[in-house]
Design a protein around this motif. Structure first.
Motif, PDB file in Angstrom:
ATOM      1  N   LYS A 101       0.843  -1.188   0.000  1.00 30.09           N
ATOM      2  CA  LYS A 101       0.000   0.000   0.000  1.00 30.09           C
ATOM      3  C   LYS A 101       0.882   1.242   0.000  1.00 30.09           C
ATOM      4  N   THR A 102       0.430   2.286  -0.671  1.00 34.54           N
ATOM      5  CA  THR A 102       1.212   3.514  -0.774  1.00 34.54           C
ATOM      6  C   THR A 102       1.228   4.268   0.558  1.00 34.54           C
ATOM      7  N   ILE A 103       2.399   4.783   0.940  1.00 26.78           N
ATOM      8  CA  ILE A 103       2.496   5.655   2.113  1.00 26.78           C
ATOM      9  C   ILE A 103       2.181   7.083   1.667  1.00 26.78           C
ATOM     10  N   PRO A 104       1.175   7.726   2.252  1.00 27.30           N
ATOM     11  CA  PRO A 104       0.836   9.104   1.858  1.00 27.30           C
ATOM     12  C   PRO A 104       2.042  10.027   1.977  1.00 27.30           C
ATOM     13  N   THR A 105       2.188  10.928   1.024  1.00 27.22           N
ATOM     14  CA  THR A 105       3.340  11.825   0.986  1.00 27.22           C
ATOM     15  C   THR A 105       2.895  13.278   0.867  1.00 27.22           C
ATOM     16  N   LEU A 106       3.542  14.144   1.658  1.00 26.89           N
ATOM     17  CA  LEU A 106       3.325  15.584   1.549  1.00 26.89           C
ATOM     18  C   LEU A 106       4.597  16.204   0.984  1.00 26.89           C
ATOM     19  N   GLU A 107       4.481  16.848  -0.166  1.00 26.06           N
ATOM     20  CA  GLU A 107       5.614  17.536  -0.770  1.00 26.06           C
ATOM     21  C   GLU A 107       5.561  19.011  -0.362  1.00 26.06           C
ATOM     22  N   LEU A 108       6.562  19.453   0.382  1.00 27.56           N
ATOM     23  CA  LEU A 108       6.536  20.798   0.947  1.00 27.56           C
ATOM     24  C   LEU A 108       7.004  21.887  -0.010  1.00 27.56           C
ATOM     25  N   LYS A 109       7.675  21.511  -1.080  1.00 32.45           N
ATOM     26  CA  LYS A 109       8.326  22.477  -1.953  1.00 32.45           C
ATOM     27  C   LYS A 109       7.400  23.606  -2.396  1.00 32.45           C
ATOM     28  N   ASN A 110       6.180  23.293  -2.655  1.00 29.55           N
ATOM     29  CA  ASN A 110       5.244  24.291  -3.183  1.00 29.55           C
ATOM     30  C   ASN A 110       4.429  24.993  -2.099  1.00 29.55           C
ATOM     31  N   TYR A 111       4.695  24.673  -0.843  1.00 29.12           N
ATOM     32  CA  TYR A 111       3.933  25.276   0.256  1.00 29.12           C
ATOM     33  C   TYR A 111       4.748  26.252   1.104  1.00 29.12           C
ATOM     34  N   ILE A 112       6.066  26.168   1.016  1.00 26.18           N
ATOM     35  CA  ILE A 112       6.917  26.998   1.868  1.00 26.18           C
ATOM     36  C   ILE A 112       7.153  28.355   1.208  1.00 26.18           C
ATOM     37  N   SER A 113       7.035  29.405   2.001  1.00 22.64           N
ATOM     38  CA  SER A 113       7.145  30.754   1.448  1.00 22.64           C
ATOM     39  C   SER A 113       8.572  31.083   1.019  1.00 22.64           C
ATOM     40  N   LYS A 114       8.671  31.937   0.037  1.00 18.55           N
ATOM     41  CA  LYS A 114       9.970  32.398  -0.450  1.00 18.55           C
ATOM     42  C   LYS A 114      10.713  33.168   0.640  1.00 18.55           C
ATOM     43  N   GLU A 115       9.968  33.917   1.467  1.00 18.95           N
ATOM     44  CA  GLU A 115      10.572  34.722   2.528  1.00 18.95           C
ATOM     45  C   GLU A 115      11.276  33.843   3.560  1.00 18.95           C
ATOM     46  N   LEU A 116      10.638  32.717   3.914  1.00 18.36           N
ATOM     47  CA  LEU A 116      11.246  31.828   4.893  1.00 18.36           C
ATOM     48  C   LEU A 116      12.564  31.267   4.360  1.00 18.36           C
ATOM     49  N   LEU A 117      12.591  30.865   3.114  1.00 17.25           N
ATOM     50  CA  LEU A 117      13.817  30.330   2.514  1.00 17.25           C
ATOM     51  C   LEU A 117      14.897  31.406   2.432  1.00 17.25           C
ATOM     52  N   GLU A 118      14.494  32.623   2.129  1.00 12.97           N
ATOM     53  CA  GLU A 118      15.466  33.722   2.076  1.00 12.97           C
ATOM     54  C   GLU A 118      16.046  34.005   3.458  1.00 12.97           C
ATOM     55  N   ASN A 119      15.176  33.958   4.483  1.00 19.99           N
ATOM     56  CA  ASN A 119      15.647  34.166   5.850  1.00 19.99           C
ATOM     57  C   ASN A 119      16.635  33.076   6.260  1.00 19.99           C
ATOM     58  N   TYR A 120      16.344  31.839   5.839  1.00 18.51           N
ATOM     59  CA  TYR A 120      17.231  30.721   6.141  1.00 18.51           C
ATOM     60  C   TYR A 120      18.587  30.921   5.473  1.00 18.51           C
ATOM     61  N   GLN A 121      18.561  31.298   4.195  1.00 18.85           N
ATOM     62  CA  GLN A 121      19.813  31.521   3.466  1.00 18.85           C
ATOM     63  C   GLN A 121      20.616  32.657   4.096  1.00 18.85           C
ATOM     64  N   LYS A 122      19.916  33.691   4.523  1.00 16.11           N
ATOM     65  CA  LYS A 122      20.587  34.840   5.135  1.00 16.11           C
ATOM     66  C   LYS A 122      21.238  34.449   6.458  1.00 16.11           C
ATOM     67  N   LEU A 123      20.536  33.620   7.229  1.00 16.16           N
ATOM     68  CA  LEU A 123      21.037  33.219   8.537  1.00 16.16           C
ATOM     69  C   LEU A 123      22.294  32.362   8.416  1.00 16.16           C
ATOM     70  N   PHE A 124      22.330  31.509   7.419  1.00  7.54           N
ATOM     71  CA  PHE A 124      23.457  30.590   7.266  1.00  7.54           C
ATOM     72  C   PHE A 124      24.383  30.985   6.110  1.00  7.54           C
ATOM     73  N   SER A 125      24.313  32.229   5.695  1.00  2.70           N
ATOM     74  CA  SER A 125      25.104  32.671   4.544  1.00  2.70           C
ATOM     75  C   SER A 125      26.568  32.836   4.902  1.00  2.70           C
ATOM     76  N   THR A 126      27.395  32.810   3.894  1.00  2.68           N
ATOM     77  CA  THR A 126      28.818  33.128   4.057  1.00  2.68           C
ATOM     78  C   THR A 126      29.001  34.621   3.778  1.00  2.68           C
ATOM     79  N   PRO A 127      30.087  35.269   4.138  1.00  2.00           N
ATOM     80  CA  PRO A 127      31.256  34.686   4.782  1.00  2.00           C
ATOM     81  C   PRO A 127      31.017  34.334   6.248  1.00  2.00           C
ATOM     82  N   LYS A 128      31.967  33.611   6.799  1.00  2.00           N
ATOM     83  CA  LYS A 128      31.874  33.152   8.181  1.00  2.00           C
ATOM     84  C   LYS A 128      31.738  34.324   9.136  1.00  2.00           C
TER      85      LYS A 128
END
Length: 423
Positions: A101-128
């Protein structure tokens, strides 16, 4: 994209949860995200979801890609049979149970906001950077910071209490012996802390009780066990200690620690092990049943009075046994007492209260909040970021923040990091 970000997003539901669907087009409602699992097995336990009209209770597994399920060989692990939902960033293959039987799957790629991803990139961005949020930390709401500081401080106390528990067991559940051992470690500071702890543990505490009434004998005991009485030095004080220790060593069958464990190098004279051992001797000679007094005291001034002792007379004109120096009273200073309170007294009081089943630690908070902020490079760097410390409670919290979160890149577990990602 990293899997720990998906854990963070799923746990806090940082995506629109209304009208979301599985990859097969079925309506999905998240009743409970479940509890993050820190052991082997699915990532979140005891979640509750509704798919169409069917309510499911079970576990949730999270991956970057659906195919990671097979890469990690979860299909061969029975602990994953209870997975009710597979949460992924990208759905690239259908996953089946053992029953096909298939295990139900939720694909998050299309649900997560662009702002959240930008904030994540900014937080972990280089330089050190010194800390990831150094440009944003001073704009975090003060209420959030104060609440987080308190959690950090008690987390640090929990870590410090691990050694309290360990020494408590080693001393056969004797609180007085535990205090003596950990006070000795504090008196040794970073350079000689472990050596002083070994010194304290090398003597049965019943011997300490018997000898501490006689200051000369007690100093002989500690200096001798530290391995500092084996030289030949022309000094009546040294000779008397040496002879006294020979007697004690035979009487109590004592085995000193290695002389090489005790270090003088790179220490200020007032922190020489000779001075600290004499002060520790004077403290226990002056105060019998010190543990009960430590537990009873709650105010900072009471502790300053309790620990206000000086090294013995010989040390007024010496820092070592062999060389005379300008006369000065070697009294325990308030800054040193603060260190002893932070590293030994408060952790012992904390664990003692916990052992009695008490959860009110307000007196400990009040005590450390009365103490001046510590001075070190970490606190100086936070000051430069306009994160000010007005007492030792905050400096201890900031040390925990830097060492356990910032340096380990645990921003997604930090209240500051969470706030920056959400906003």
């Amino acid at each position: 994209m990293k899997e720990n970000l998906l854990h963070f997003i799923w746990k806090l539901k940082l995506f629109p949860t209304s009208k979301i669907k599985t990859t097969s087009g079925e309506l999905l409602e998240i009743k409970s995200s479940g509890l993050l699992n820190y052991n082997s097995g699915p990532d979140f336990l005891n979640a509750q979801i509704r798919i169409q009209d069917q309510l499911w209770a079970g576990n949730v597994e999270i991956h970057l890609k659906s195919s990671d399920w097979y890469i990690h060989r979860h299909e061969k692990d029975e602990s994953y049979d209870s997975v009710i939902l597979h949460v992924v960033w990208e759905h690239d293959v259908t996953i089946f149970r053992k029953s096909n039987k298939t295990i139900p799957t939720l694909e998050l790629k299309n649900y997560i906001s662009k702002e959240l991803l930008e904030n994540y990139q900014k937080l972990f961005s280089t330089p050190k950077k010194w800390i990831n949020c150094e440009q944003e930390i001073n704009r975090i709401d003060s209420f959030i910071l104060e609440h987080w500081y308190e959690r950090l401080y008690f987390e640090r106390l929990e870590q410090k209490s691990v050694q309290v528990q360990d020494i408590f067991i080693k001393t056969n559940n004797n609180w007085e012996a535990t205090l003596f051992s950990l006070l000795a470690k504090s008196f040794g500071l970073n350079v000689n802390g472990e050596a002083f702890l070994d010194l304290a543990l090398s003597v049965d505490f019943t011997t300490v009780r018997k000898v501490s009434n006689n200051l000369n004998q007690f100093e002989a005991l500690l200096f001798g066990q530290a391995g500092l009485l084996f030289d030949n030095i022309e000094s009546n004080y040294f000779f008397n200690l040496k002879e006294e220790f020979k007697y004690l060593q035979t009487k109590f069958k004592l085995e000193p620690i290695s002389k090489n464990q005790i270090q003088f190098f790179r220490l200020r004279p007032n922190n020489f092990p000779t001075i600290r051992i004499s002060q520790l001797s004077q403290l226990y000679h002056t105060h019998q049943n010190l543990f009960s007094k430590v537990i009873e005291n709650e105010k900072l001034e009471e502790f300053y009075e309790l620990f206000s002792v000086s090294a013995s007379t010989f040390w007024e004109t010496h820092y070592t046994f062999s060389k005379e120096s300008k006369k000065s009273i070697k009294k325990i200073t308030k800054p040193f007492i603060d260190l002893v309170l932070i590293n030994t007294v408060i952790p012992i009081k904390f664990w003692y209260l916990k052992s009695l089943g008490k959860n009110d630690f307000s007196s400990l908070l009040q005590l450390i909040q009365q103490m001046k902020p510590e001075k070190n490079s970490i606190i100086s760097n936070f000051n430069m970021l306009k994160v000010k410390s007005d007492n030792a409670f905050k400096t201890q919290a900031l040390l925990q923040l830097k060492n356990e979160y910032c340096s380990k890149q645990r921003c997604l577990e930090c209240s500051i990091g969470k706030e920056l990602l959400k906003n």
